[in-house]
Design a protein around this motif. Structure first.
Motif, short mmCIF file in Angstrom:
data_model
loop_
_atom_site.label_atom_id
_atom_site.label_comp_id
_atom_site.label_asym_id
_atom_site.label_seq_id
_atom_site.Cartn_x
_atom_site.Cartn_y
_atom_site.Cartn_z
N ALA A 82 0.83 -1.21 0.00
CA ALA A 82 0.00 0.00 0.00
C ALA A 82 0.87 1.26 0.00
O ALA A 82 0.54 2.26 -0.66
CB ALA A 82 -0.92 0.01 1.22
N THR A 83 1.98 1.21 0.73
CA THR A 83 2.90 2.35 0.75
C THR A 83 3.48 2.62 -0.63
O THR A 83 3.56 3.77 -1.08
CB THR A 83 4.05 2.10 1.76
OG1 THR A 83 3.49 1.87 3.06
CG2 THR A 83 4.98 3.30 1.82
N LEU A 84 3.84 1.55 -1.34
CA LEU A 84 4.40 1.70 -2.69
C LEU A 84 3.32 2.14 -3.68
O LEU A 84 3.57 3.02 -4.52
CB LEU A 84 5.02 0.36 -3.14
CG LEU A 84 6.23 -0.12 -2.34
CD1 LEU A 84 6.67 -1.50 -2.81
CD2 LEU A 84 7.37 0.88 -2.46
N ILE A 85 2.13 1.57 -3.58
CA ILE A 85 1.03 1.95 -4.47
C ILE A 85 0.66 3.41 -4.23
O ILE A 85 0.26 4.14 -5.16
CB ILE A 85 -0.20 1.05 -4.23
CG1 ILE A 85 0.10 -0.39 -4.65
CG2 ILE A 85 -1.42 1.57 -5.00
CD1 ILE A 85 -0.98 -1.39 -4.26
N GLY A 86 0.82 3.84 -3.00
CA GLY A 86 0.48 5.22 -2.64
C GLY A 86 1.38 6.27 -3.25
O GLY A 86 1.03 7.46 -3.29
N ILE A 87 2.56 5.87 -3.75
CA ILE A 87 3.49 6.85 -4.34
C ILE A 87 2.91 7.46 -5.62
O ILE A 87 2.79 8.69 -5.72
CB ILE A 87 4.87 6.20 -4.61
CG1 ILE A 87 5.52 5.80 -3.27
CG2 ILE A 87 5.79 7.18 -5.37
CD1 ILE A 87 6.84 5.06 -3.42
N VAL B 14 7.24 10.97 -0.59
CA VAL B 14 8.65 10.60 -0.51
C VAL B 14 9.57 11.77 -0.87
O VAL B 14 10.78 11.59 -0.99
CB VAL B 14 8.94 9.41 -1.46
CG1 VAL B 14 8.19 8.17 -1.02
CG2 VAL B 14 8.60 9.76 -2.91
N LYS B 15 9.01 12.95 -1.03
CA LYS B 15 9.81 14.09 -1.46
C LYS B 15 10.89 14.48 -0.45
O LYS B 15 11.98 14.93 -0.83
CB LYS B 15 8.90 15.30 -1.72
CG LYS B 15 7.96 15.12 -2.90
CD LYS B 15 7.08 16.35 -3.10
CE LYS B 15 6.15 16.16 -4.29
NZ LYS B 15 5.26 17.35 -4.49
N ALA C 174 10.70 6.23 8.32
CA ALA C 174 9.64 5.73 9.19
C ALA C 174 8.35 6.52 9.01
O ALA C 174 7.25 5.98 9.15
CB ALA C 174 10.09 5.79 10.65
N LEU C 175 8.49 7.79 8.66
CA LEU C 175 7.32 8.64 8.53
C LEU C 175 6.72 8.62 7.14
O LEU C 175 5.71 9.27 6.88
CB LEU C 175 7.69 10.09 8.90
CG LEU C 175 8.20 10.29 10.33
CD1 LEU C 175 8.52 11.76 10.57
CD2 LEU C 175 7.19 9.81 11.35
N VAL C 176 7.32 7.86 6.24
CA VAL C 176 6.81 7.77 4.87
C VAL C 176 5.52 6.95 4.82
O VAL C 176 4.62 7.23 4.04
CB VAL C 176 7.88 7.15 3.93
CG1 VAL C 176 7.25 6.59 2.67
CG2 VAL C 176 8.90 8.22 3.55
N VAL C 177 5.42 5.92 5.66
CA VAL C 177 4.25 5.04 5.64
C VAL C 177 3.00 5.85 5.98
O VAL C 177 2.87 6.35 7.09
CB VAL C 177 4.41 3.88 6.63
CG1 VAL C 177 3.17 2.98 6.60
CG2 VAL C 177 5.66 3.07 6.32
N PRO C 178 2.06 5.98 5.06
CA PRO C 178 0.85 6.78 5.33
C PRO C 178 -0.15 6.01 6.17
O PRO C 178 -0.14 4.78 6.22
CB PRO C 178 0.30 7.04 3.92
CG PRO C 178 0.73 5.85 3.14
CD PRO C 178 2.07 5.44 3.68
#
Length: 460
Positions: free
Chosen positions: A221-226, A233-234, A361-365
């Motif tokens: 889900a984190t990857l799909i969310g990009i 991820v900026k 660690a804070l990238v995961v929405p």
């Protein structure tokens, strides 16, 4: 590892425990930035850097203690709800109560917990509370974390008036004055859409009995969310990966100030809410892990866990954060097969490493972790079949416990109403029926304390 954590005795492996620990961390990592919102410069006023440090180190060290000394798959971190109450105390005082004083109140509530635990008053709860009520606590927590998952994703939104205008695409609620839960615009809201995609992905993997389904779903889900614009991820390219230890809140609590006028009530609120929230979480998670089948061993295990939890409250205050407590999200690790303290040790290490990989660690929405919470709710509902629904003395308190946790958004409220209703119903039943139902004397004490709490402290 096997000698230290008794892996074979619990029917688990190192790989399973590490995956479980990773999963628990992934579902809890949101507290690293959410806690900053409540306690940081925009909330209670503690420097943001100090809050992040206290959250990561506090959660890491206390969770490690739970793993090594108790050998149970339960992770701890600053509690949601109590951190919001902490902020409210500071902001509503008009400057009379500083964040240093509020930390002092948290520290004192931890000392009270340690005393109650050492004297084994808290452990008596396990003997006093009937089995049906304990099962109801597990089920209620399942519904509670399901609500958390739906709220994090904006699939469910709360309004207080059916006629209110809602900007569902942004998750905004306007002019609220009457309680109402509505379905959000999950088609046009990207967070909701990502949650639904991940939810079905995890459900399919669970149906196929794929190990690590929750963790795979969160990462996917984190990857799909990009590309969807949900995962940000900026900041990774220019982020500072080394932690800074300047301007911390370690040791800056004001214990003397906590004894000031009006702070006693605040200490009692911290103590009361934490008492039942922790009890519910420990029993619910340990039951889900199958660690309470032997009553004697279960009571000893919960007793040790309560001591670590109690010490963690004061330790967190010393580090500079609000009440550190056992997390219901630990059930996500249990659902992945976690049965020993190695799960907690893995989670604890990851929290400490978060100091160095904070940007990652804070990238995961939240939209990626929300589906895991919803799925765990499904798993915890399975215990509902153990409740004696044909016995109304048992069924009614269990029902109140289950429904009031999600409906009032409070584990403590559900347990409180369950205890009082069981005590009253059982006492009345025993005066008229030939066959008595068990009613421990501590249930009377708890009921009196609960009623007194609501009379004098309200529903805070």
């Amino acid at each position: 590892m096997d000698r230290l954590f008794k892996l074979r005795e619990h029917g688990t492996t190192v790989r399973t425990e590490i995956i479980a620990g990773l999963t628990t961390f992934m579902t809890m990592a949101y507290i690293l930035f959410v806690n900053t919102l409540f306690l940081g410069e925009g909330g209670a006023g503690i420097p943001n850097q100090a809050v992040f440090f206290a959250t990561a180190v506090g959660a890491g060290l206390v969770t490690l203690a739970m793993g090594f000394f108790v050998n149970i798959p339960i992770a701890l971190a600053p509690g949601m709800g109590l951190n919001a109450y902490f902020m409210t105390v500071v902001l509503s005082s008009g400057g009379d109560i500083t964040w240093q004083t509020a930390l002092g109140a948290v520290f004192l509530s931890g000392i009270i917990f340690i005393i109650l635990t050492v004297t084994k008053v808290r452990q008596l709860l396990l003997s006093a509370v009937p089995n049906n009520l304990r099962v109801a606590i597990t089920v209620g927590i399942g519904l509670f974390i399901t609500i958390i998952g739906f709220k994090l994703s904006n699939i469910l939104m709360v309004s207080v008036n059916p006629d209110d205008k809602l900007d569902v695409s942004k998750g905004a609620v306007l002019n609220t004055n009457q309680f109402n839960i509505i379905l959000g615009d999950f088609i046009h809201n990207k967070d909701s859409l990502l949650t639904i995609i991940a939810l079905f992905l995890i459900a399919i993997l669970m149906a196929m009995k794929v190990r690590g389904a929750l963790l795979i779903g969160i990462v996917a889900a984190t990857l799909i969310g990009i590309p969807m614009g949900v995962t940000n991820v900026k900041g990774l390219s220019d982020a500072s990966w080394l932690p800074s230890f300047d301007n911390l809140a370690v040791g800056k609590l004001d214990i003397a100030g906590a004894f000031g006028v009006g702070i006693v009530e605040i200490i009692l609120v911290f103590t009361f809410v934490e008492l039942f929230d922790t009890f519910g979480t420990l029993v619910g998670t340990a039951s889900r892990a199958g660690l309470l089948k032997d009553k004697a061993k279960g009571e000893k295990l919960i007793g040790k866990a309560m001591l670590v939890d109690a010490a963690g409250v004061s330790a967190g205050a010393l580090l500079g954060t609000s009440t550190i407590t056992s997390y219901v999200e630990s059930t996500s690790g249990v659902a992945e097969g976690g049965r020993t303290g190695l799960t907690s040790v893995t989670t604890g290490v990851l929290f400490l490493l978060a100091l160095f990989i904070a940007p990652l660690a804070l990238v995961v929405p939240s939209a990626a972790t929300a589906p895991a919470l919803i799925i765990v709710g499904v798993l915890m509902m399975a215990s509902i079949k153990e409740i004696e629904w044909g016995n109304f003395v048992e069924a009614f308190p269990a029902f109140l416990t289950i429904v009031l946790m999600p409906f009032t958004y409070s584990i403590a409220n559900g347990i409180s109403f369950g205890i009082v209703s069981y005590t009253v119903l059982a006492a009345l039943y025993n005066t008229t029926a030939s066959k008595r139902v068990p009613l421990h004397w501590l249930m009377w004490v708890l009921s009196i304390l609960i009623i007194a709490r609501y009379i004098w402290l309200g529903a805070a």
